[in-house]
Scaffold this motif. Structure first.
Motif, PDB file in Angstrom:
ATOM      1  N   GLN A   1      85.482  73.996  51.337  1.00 45.93           N
ATOM      2  CA  GLN A   1      86.717  74.445  50.694  1.00 45.93           C
ATOM      3  C   GLN A   1      87.867  73.461  50.886  1.00 45.93           C
ATOM      4  N   GLN A   2      87.889  72.794  52.043  1.00 44.75           N
ATOM      5  CA  GLN A   2      88.952  71.821  52.296  1.00 44.75           C
ATOM      6  C   GLN A   2      88.865  70.622  51.360  1.00 44.75           C
ATOM      7  N   LYS A   3      87.698  70.438  50.739  1.00 46.32           N
ATOM      8  CA  LYS A   3      87.488  69.322  49.806  1.00 46.32           C
ATOM      9  C   LYS A   3      87.222  69.839  48.389  1.00 46.32           C
ATOM     10  N   ARG A   4      87.655  71.052  48.110  1.00 46.12           N
ATOM     11  CA  ARG A   4      87.423  71.683  46.804  1.00 46.12           C
ATOM     12  C   ARG A   4      85.949  71.685  46.436  1.00 46.12           C
ATOM     13  N   ASN A   5      85.114  71.888  47.452  1.00 44.32           N
ATOM     14  CA  ASN A   5      83.661  71.961  47.271  1.00 44.32           C
ATOM     15  C   ASN A   5      83.091  70.714  46.590  1.00 44.32           C
ATOM     16  N   SER A   6      83.677  69.563  46.925  1.00 46.45           N
ATOM     17  CA  SER A   6      83.126  68.309  46.406  1.00 46.45           C
ATOM     18  C   SER A   6      81.773  68.055  47.060  1.00 46.45           C
ATOM     19  N   LEU A   7      80.970  67.239  46.411  1.00 43.12           N
ATOM     20  CA  LEU A   7      79.581  67.029  46.815  1.00 43.12           C
ATOM     21  C   LEU A   7      79.429  65.685  47.510  1.00 43.12           C
ATOM     22  N   ASP A   8      79.300  65.721  48.844  1.00 40.40           N
ATOM     23  CA  ASP A   8      78.993  64.496  49.573  1.00 40.40           C
ATOM     24  C   ASP A   8      77.486  64.425  49.783  1.00 40.40           C
ATOM     25  N   GLU A   9      77.024  63.367  50.426  1.00 39.76           N
ATOM     26  CA  GLU A   9      75.585  63.174  50.583  1.00 39.76           C
ATOM     27  C   GLU A   9      74.941  64.326  51.362  1.00 39.76           C
ATOM     28  N   ALA A  10      75.590  64.739  52.466  1.00 40.62           N
ATOM     29  CA  ALA A  10      75.028  65.812  53.293  1.00 40.62           C
ATOM     30  C   ALA A  10      74.899  67.111  52.502  1.00 40.62           C
ATOM     31  N   THR A  11      75.918  67.427  51.718  1.00 43.09           N
ATOM     32  CA  THR A  11      75.891  68.656  50.918  1.00 43.09           C
ATOM     33  C   THR A  11      74.786  68.607  49.875  1.00 43.09           C
ATOM     34  N   LEU A  12      74.642  67.468  49.230  1.00 43.38           N
ATOM     35  CA  LEU A  12      73.595  67.320  48.210  1.00 43.38           C
ATOM     36  C   LEU A  12      72.201  67.454  48.820  1.00 43.38           C
TER      37      LEU A  12
END
Length: 332
Positions: free
Chosen positions: A67-78
């Motif tokens: 949420q702090q990054k507006r649910n942006s997609l970094d490598e770990a999240t992907l």
């Protein structure tokens, strides 16, 4: 809430460390301390996961939680999303996947800070699972709230159905920075709304509201602010009750006709459909029995369980058959 949990876990870890240090002085004590610290690190890592997966019977929700990054997609999240989808695919009890963004935002696309550090190709490779057409053989639904832009927009397009809040904002914001559609977004968008409107969004980077997305044909349903997840789960419930083999076959046939014509993906999907055919035939046999027992008559999509017809329903059926027969006699 999750911030509080993190603090509690950190406080617990610190107290455990002090306790063990005070009590033990031998090598065994050091080993014990190490085990405690490793367990604590594991707990913290679990708390810090970027997605939350929850199951409600045959429905699985995948919630992006950055949420702090507006649910942006970094490598770990992907990577976590890929693992969650693979797990959903293999789960025999899981029927429908709902993808949602925590905190009122679906996803703002790739994490620009990480892209600057690691490069575009790293994130593109991590998102490779999301490029599959379709995303899953089983049904997928996007619950779109807030911003669904850039690769976040593409993630929504990758799902079979989209429940979109009227105040949501969607579009190809990557156009500003020269980023192409990474997850086959251009092809998916064109197949959904047609060439001319797709080119308008792709080339101009124009943002559209949930209402406009519905008018273009991107939404299966629009809903008010804060209700997309609930409505998506309701939609998922309506899909879970159907025999799944035929549903998946028809879905794959539809996707094949637009996204995978004459390709290896198309052949793979044809093979999947063939493998489902035998089970679908068994489902149809059961469906015929249910219909003969009165379930699903008169076009009903509710109460598809085995419940005997009431007297008035039986009378109505007899009257309808009589009327139809009389009309046939009149024509003769």
């Amino acid at each position: 809430m999750r911030v509080i949990i993190r603090r509690l876990v950190s406080a617990t870890n610190a107290s455990c460390t002090r306790y063990n240090t005070a009590r033990y002085s031998s090598n065994d004590a050091k080993n014990k301390k190490k085990e405690v610290e490793e367990a604590a690190e594991k707990k913290i890592e679990e708390v810090r996961k970027n997605i939350i997966v929850e199951k409600y019977g045959g429905i699985t929700t995948l919630n992006i939680d950055r949420q702090q990054k507006r649910n942006s997609l970094d490598e770990a999240t992907l990577r976590e999303i890929e693992a969650a989808i693979e797990s959903f695919d293999k789960d025999q009890q899981a029927k429908v996947l709902v993808i949602n963004g925590e905190g009122g935002t679906f996803s703002s696309g790739f994490d620009m800070d990480e892209m600057g550090t690691k490069g575009y190709n790293v994130l593109k490779d991590a998102a490779n699972r999301l490029r599959r057409r379709p995303l899953c053989d089983k049904p997928t639904i996007a619950a779109v709230a807030g911003f669904a832009v850039a690769e976040g927009f593409e993630l929504a397009l990758a799902c079979d159905l989209r429940v979109i809040e009227d105040t949501a904002v969607l579009g190809c914001l990557g156009r500003r920075f020269g980023a192409p559609q990474t997850l086959y977004g251009a092809r998916r968008l064109t197949s959904l709304i047609g060439l001319s409107p797709a080119l308008t969004l792709l080339m101009t980077g124009k943002l559209i509201s949930g209402v406009e997305a519905n008018q273009m044909g991107l939404a299966c349903k629009t809903t008010s602010t804060g209700t997309s997840l609930g409505e998506a789960i309701k939609l998922a419930k309506s899909l879970v009750k159907f025999p799944q083999n035929a549903l998946i076959m028809d879905k794959l046939a539809a996707v094949n006709s637009t996204l995978n014509p004459n390709s290896e993906d198309s052949m793979r999907d044809e093979a999947v459909m063939e493998s489902l055919l035998g089970n679908a035939i068994e489902d149809m046999k059961e469906g015929v029995k249910k219909f003969q027992g009165g379930i699903g008559k008169h076009g009903k999509f509710y109460k598809l369980t085995e419940v005997p017809l009431k007297d008035w329903e039986l009378e109505e059926s007899v009257e309808e058959i009589t009327i139809i027969e009389e009309k046939k006699d009149d024509k003769r």
